[in-house]
Design a protein around this motif. Structure first.
Motif, PDB file in Angstrom:
ATOM      1  N   ASP A  14       0.826  -1.200   0.000  1.00 51.89           N
ATOM      2  CA  ASP A  14       0.000   0.000   0.000  1.00 51.89           C
ATOM      3  C   ASP A  14       0.864   1.256   0.000  1.00 51.89           C
ATOM      4  OD1 ASP A  14      -2.566   1.386   0.150  1.00 51.89           O
ATOM      5  OD2 ASP A  14      -1.927   1.925   2.182  1.00 51.89           O
ATOM      6  N   ILE A  15       1.913   1.253   0.804  1.00 50.84           N
ATOM      7  CA  ILE A  15       2.829   2.396   0.835  1.00 50.84           C
ATOM      8  C   ILE A  15       3.450   2.592  -0.552  1.00 50.84           C
ATOM      9  CG2 ILE A  15       5.034   3.240   1.735  1.00 50.84           C
ATOM     10  CD1 ILE A  15       4.257   1.842   4.417  1.00 50.84           C
ATOM     11  N   GLY A  16       3.869   1.524  -1.160  1.00 51.45           N
ATOM     12  CA  GLY A  16       4.454   1.614  -2.505  1.00 51.45           C
ATOM     13  C   GLY A  16       3.472   2.180  -3.517  1.00 51.45           C
ATOM     14  N   ALA A  17       2.228   1.735  -3.453  1.00 53.94           N
ATOM     15  CA  ALA A  17       1.198   2.238  -4.373  1.00 53.94           C
ATOM     16  C   ALA A  17       0.958   3.730  -4.145  1.00 53.94           C
ATOM     17  CB  ALA A  17      -0.096   1.449  -4.194  1.00 53.94           C
ATOM     18  N   GLN A  18       0.920   4.138  -2.896  1.00 48.74           N
ATOM     19  CA  GLN A  18       0.712   5.555  -2.600  1.00 48.74           C
ATOM     20  C   GLN A  18       1.888   6.398  -3.089  1.00 48.74           C
ATOM     21  OE1 GLN A  18      -0.815   6.503   1.361  1.00 48.74           O
ATOM     22  NE2 GLN A  18      -1.359   4.351   1.584  1.00 48.74           N
ATOM     23  N   VAL A  19       3.097   5.901  -2.912  1.00 48.13           N
ATOM     24  CA  VAL A  19       4.275   6.633  -3.394  1.00 48.13           C
ATOM     25  C   VAL A  19       4.231   6.747  -4.922  1.00 48.13           C
ATOM     26  CG1 VAL A  19       6.797   6.543  -3.612  1.00 48.13           C
ATOM     27  CG2 VAL A  19       5.714   6.106  -1.395  1.00 48.13           C
ATOM     28  N   ARG A  20       3.806   5.688  -5.601  1.00 43.79           N
ATOM     29  CA  ARG A  20       3.690   5.754  -7.070  1.00 43.79           C
ATOM     30  C   ARG A  20       2.660   6.798  -7.490  1.00 43.79           C
ATOM     31  NH1 ARG A  20       4.785   0.462  -6.370  1.00 43.79           N
ATOM     32  NH2 ARG A  20       2.648  -0.240  -6.231  1.00 43.79           N
ATOM     33  N   ARG A  21       1.512   6.853  -6.801  1.00 42.32           N
ATOM     34  CA  ARG A  21       0.493   7.863  -7.137  1.00 42.32           C
ATOM     35  C   ARG A  21       1.029   9.271  -6.910  1.00 42.32           C
ATOM     36  NH1 ARG A  21      -2.943   3.856  -4.968  1.00 42.32           N
ATOM     37  NH2 ARG A  21      -2.931   4.812  -2.914  1.00 42.32           N
ATOM     38  N   ILE A  22       1.762   9.440  -5.826  1.00 48.68           N
ATOM     39  CA  ILE A  22       2.360  10.753  -5.549  1.00 48.68           C
ATOM     40  C   ILE A  22       3.354  11.108  -6.659  1.00 48.68           C
ATOM     41  CG2 ILE A  22       3.933  11.968  -3.978  1.00 48.68           C
ATOM     42  CD1 ILE A  22       2.478  10.397  -1.682  1.00 48.68           C
ATOM     43  N   GLY A  23       4.137  10.149  -7.092  1.00 46.53           N
ATOM     44  CA  GLY A  23       5.080  10.386  -8.183  1.00 46.53           C
ATOM     45  C   GLY A  23       4.382  10.801  -9.466  1.00 46.53           C
ATOM     46  N   VAL A  24       3.242  10.197  -9.755  1.00 44.21           N
ATOM     47  CA  VAL A  24       2.459  10.574 -10.938  1.00 44.21           C
ATOM     48  C   VAL A  24       2.028  12.034 -10.821  1.00 44.21           C
ATOM     49  CG1 VAL A  24       0.270  10.193 -12.150  1.00 44.21           C
ATOM     50  CG2 VAL A  24       1.697   8.247 -11.513  1.00 44.21           C
ATOM     51  N   ASN A  25       1.562  12.434  -9.630  1.00 47.11           N
ATOM     52  CA  ASN A  25       1.163  13.826  -9.440  1.00 47.11           C
ATOM     53  C   ASN A  25       2.331  14.780  -9.659  1.00 47.11           C
ATOM     54  OD1 ASN A  25      -1.493  13.238  -8.845  1.00 47.11           O
ATOM     55  ND2 ASN A  25      -1.167  13.195  -6.640  1.00 47.11           N
ATOM     56  N   VAL A  26       3.480  14.441  -9.124  1.00 45.92           N
ATOM     57  CA  VAL A  26       4.659  15.294  -9.297  1.00 45.92           C
ATOM     58  C   VAL A  26       5.029  15.381 -10.775  1.00 45.92           C
ATOM     59  CG1 VAL A  26       7.140  15.481  -8.801  1.00 45.92           C
ATOM     60  CG2 VAL A  26       5.532  14.907  -6.966  1.00 45.92           C
ATOM     61  N   ASN A  27       4.983  14.271 -11.485  1.00 46.40           N
ATOM     62  CA  ASN A  27       5.297  14.291 -12.915  1.00 46.40           C
ATOM     63  C   ASN A  27       4.317  15.147 -13.703  1.00 46.40           C
ATOM     64  OD1 ASN A  27       7.606  12.729 -12.795  1.00 46.40           O
ATOM     65  ND2 ASN A  27       6.493  10.807 -13.078  1.00 46.40           N
ATOM     66  N   ARG A  28       3.043  15.095 -13.355  1.00 46.12           N
ATOM     67  CA  ARG A  28       2.041  15.938 -14.037  1.00 46.12           C
ATOM     68  C   ARG A  28       2.328  17.413 -13.804  1.00 46.12           C
ATOM     69  NH1 ARG A  28      -3.319  12.589 -12.297  1.00 46.12           N
ATOM     70  NH2 ARG A  28      -3.064  10.899 -13.771  1.00 46.12           N
ATOM     71  N   ILE A  29       2.647  17.751 -12.573  1.00 41.43           N
ATOM     72  CA  ILE A  29       2.965  19.143 -12.254  1.00 41.43           C
ATOM     73  C   ILE A  29       4.202  19.586 -13.042  1.00 41.43           C
ATOM     74  CG2 ILE A  29       3.755  20.713 -10.431  1.00 41.43           C
ATOM     75  CD1 ILE A  29       2.001  18.956  -8.497  1.00 41.43           C
ATOM     76  N   ALA A  30       5.233  18.765 -13.040  1.00 46.26           N
ATOM     77  CA  ALA A  30       6.463  19.109 -13.760  1.00 46.26           C
ATOM     78  C   ALA A  30       6.187  19.270 -15.250  1.00 46.26           C
ATOM     79  CB  ALA A  30       7.530  18.041 -13.520  1.00 46.26           C
ATOM     80  N   HIS A  31       5.386  18.399 -15.810  1.00 43.41           N
ATOM     81  CA  HIS A  31       5.043  18.489 -17.234  1.00 43.41           C
ATOM     82  C   HIS A  31       4.333  19.813 -17.522  1.00 43.41           C
ATOM     83  CE1 HIS A  31       3.818  17.273 -21.240  1.00 43.41           C
ATOM     84  NE2 HIS A  31       2.586  17.641 -20.918  1.00 43.41           N
ATOM     85  N   ASN A  32       3.355  20.169 -16.691  1.00 40.95           N
ATOM     86  CA  ASN A  32       2.620  21.418 -16.904  1.00 40.95           C
ATOM     87  C   ASN A  32       3.530  22.632 -16.781  1.00 40.95           C
ATOM     88  OD1 ASN A  32       0.185  20.147 -17.383  1.00 40.95           O
ATOM     89  ND2 ASN A  32      -0.490  20.296 -15.263  1.00 40.95           N
ATOM     90  N   VAL A  33       4.391  22.614 -15.783  1.00 41.79           N
ATOM     91  CA  VAL A  33       5.308  23.745 -15.584  1.00 41.79           C
ATOM     92  C   VAL A  33       6.252  23.854 -16.778  1.00 41.79           C
ATOM     93  CG1 VAL A  33       7.216  24.613 -14.172  1.00 41.79           C
ATOM     94  CG2 VAL A  33       5.140  23.760 -13.075  1.00 41.79           C
ATOM     95  N   ASN A  34       6.798  22.747 -17.231  1.00 42.78           N
ATOM     96  CA  ASN A  34       7.718  22.777 -18.369  1.00 42.78           C
ATOM     97  C   ASN A  34       7.021  23.220 -19.648  1.00 42.78           C
ATOM     98  OD1 ASN A  34       9.976  21.983 -16.914  1.00 42.78           O
ATOM     99  ND2 ASN A  34       9.561  19.817 -17.236  1.00 42.78           N
ATOM    100  N   ARG A  35       5.793  22.835 -19.825  1.00 37.64           N
ATOM    101  CA  ARG A  35       5.046  23.193 -21.030  1.00 37.64           C
ATOM    102  C   ARG A  35       4.680  24.667 -21.018  1.00 37.64           C
ATOM    103  NH1 ARG A  35      -0.515  20.599 -21.206  1.00 37.64           N
ATOM    104  NH2 ARG A  35      -0.596  22.071 -19.528  1.00 37.64           N
ATOM    105  N   GLU A  36       4.189  25.144 -19.882  1.00 36.82           N
ATOM    106  CA  GLU A  36       3.693  26.511 -19.795  1.00 36.82           C
ATOM    107  C   GLU A  36       4.738  27.476 -19.236  1.00 36.82           C
ATOM    108  OE1 GLU A  36       0.114  26.294 -17.504  1.00 36.82           O
ATOM    109  OE2 GLU A  36      -0.692  24.704 -18.768  1.00 36.82           O
ATOM    110  N   MET A  37       5.834  26.928 -18.697  1.00 36.63           N
ATOM    111  CA  MET A  37       6.898  27.711 -18.093  1.00 36.63           C
ATOM    112  C   MET A  37       6.439  28.553 -16.903  1.00 36.63           C
ATOM    113  SD  MET A  37       9.260  26.469 -19.476  1.00 36.63           S
ATOM    114  CE  MET A  37      10.786  26.726 -20.229  1.00 36.63           C
ATOM    115  N   HIS A  38       5.373  28.113 -16.275  1.00 44.69           N
ATOM    116  CA  HIS A  38       4.962  28.700 -15.004  1.00 44.69           C
ATOM    117  C   HIS A  38       4.031  27.715 -14.296  1.00 44.69           C
ATOM    118  CE1 HIS A  38       1.268  29.639 -17.223  1.00 44.69           C
ATOM    119  NE2 HIS A  38       0.682  29.805 -16.056  1.00 44.69           N
ATOM    120  N   ALA A  39       3.907  27.891 -13.007  1.00 44.46           N
ATOM    121  CA  ALA A  39       3.034  27.027 -12.207  1.00 44.46           C
ATOM    122  C   ALA A  39       1.855  27.853 -11.720  1.00 44.46           C
ATOM    123  CB  ALA A  39       3.795  26.447 -11.033  1.00 44.46           C
ATOM    124  N   SER A  40       0.676  27.296 -11.840  1.00 43.32           N
ATOM    125  CA  SER A  40      -0.515  27.975 -11.327  1.00 43.32           C
ATOM    126  C   SER A  40      -0.575  27.808  -9.808  1.00 43.32           C
ATOM    127  CB  SER A  40      -1.769  27.371 -11.959  1.00 43.32           C
ATOM    128  OG  SER A  40      -1.965  26.051 -11.489  1.00 43.32           O
TER     129      SER A  40
END
Length: 71
Positions: A14-40
């Protein structure tokens, strides 16, 4: 060698699954920031919440596993 109990194994998975979900969220944020060059503000809030969740998981795995063993 001592075999971990089924609740311990489930808690670790369960801990591993939660860490993977958190990693997905971080990757989405990084992708958006890199694409738009700013964070909302929403991205920043999500990143802060994600970091808090990760700190909780990393900082207290023994508590989670102990609680699982008691079930």
């Amino acid at each position: 060698m001592c075999q971990p109990s089924p609740p311990t194994v489930a808690a670790i998975r369960d801990i591993g699954a939660q860490v993977r979900r958190i990693g997905v969220n971080v990757n989405r944020i990084a992708h958006n920031v890199n694409r738009e060059m700013h964070a909302s503000e929403r991205d920043e809030a999500t990143a802060a919440r994600t970091v808090r969740q990760l700190r909780k998981l990393i900082g207290r795995p023994e508590v989670i596993i102990t609680q699982a063993d008691r079930k």
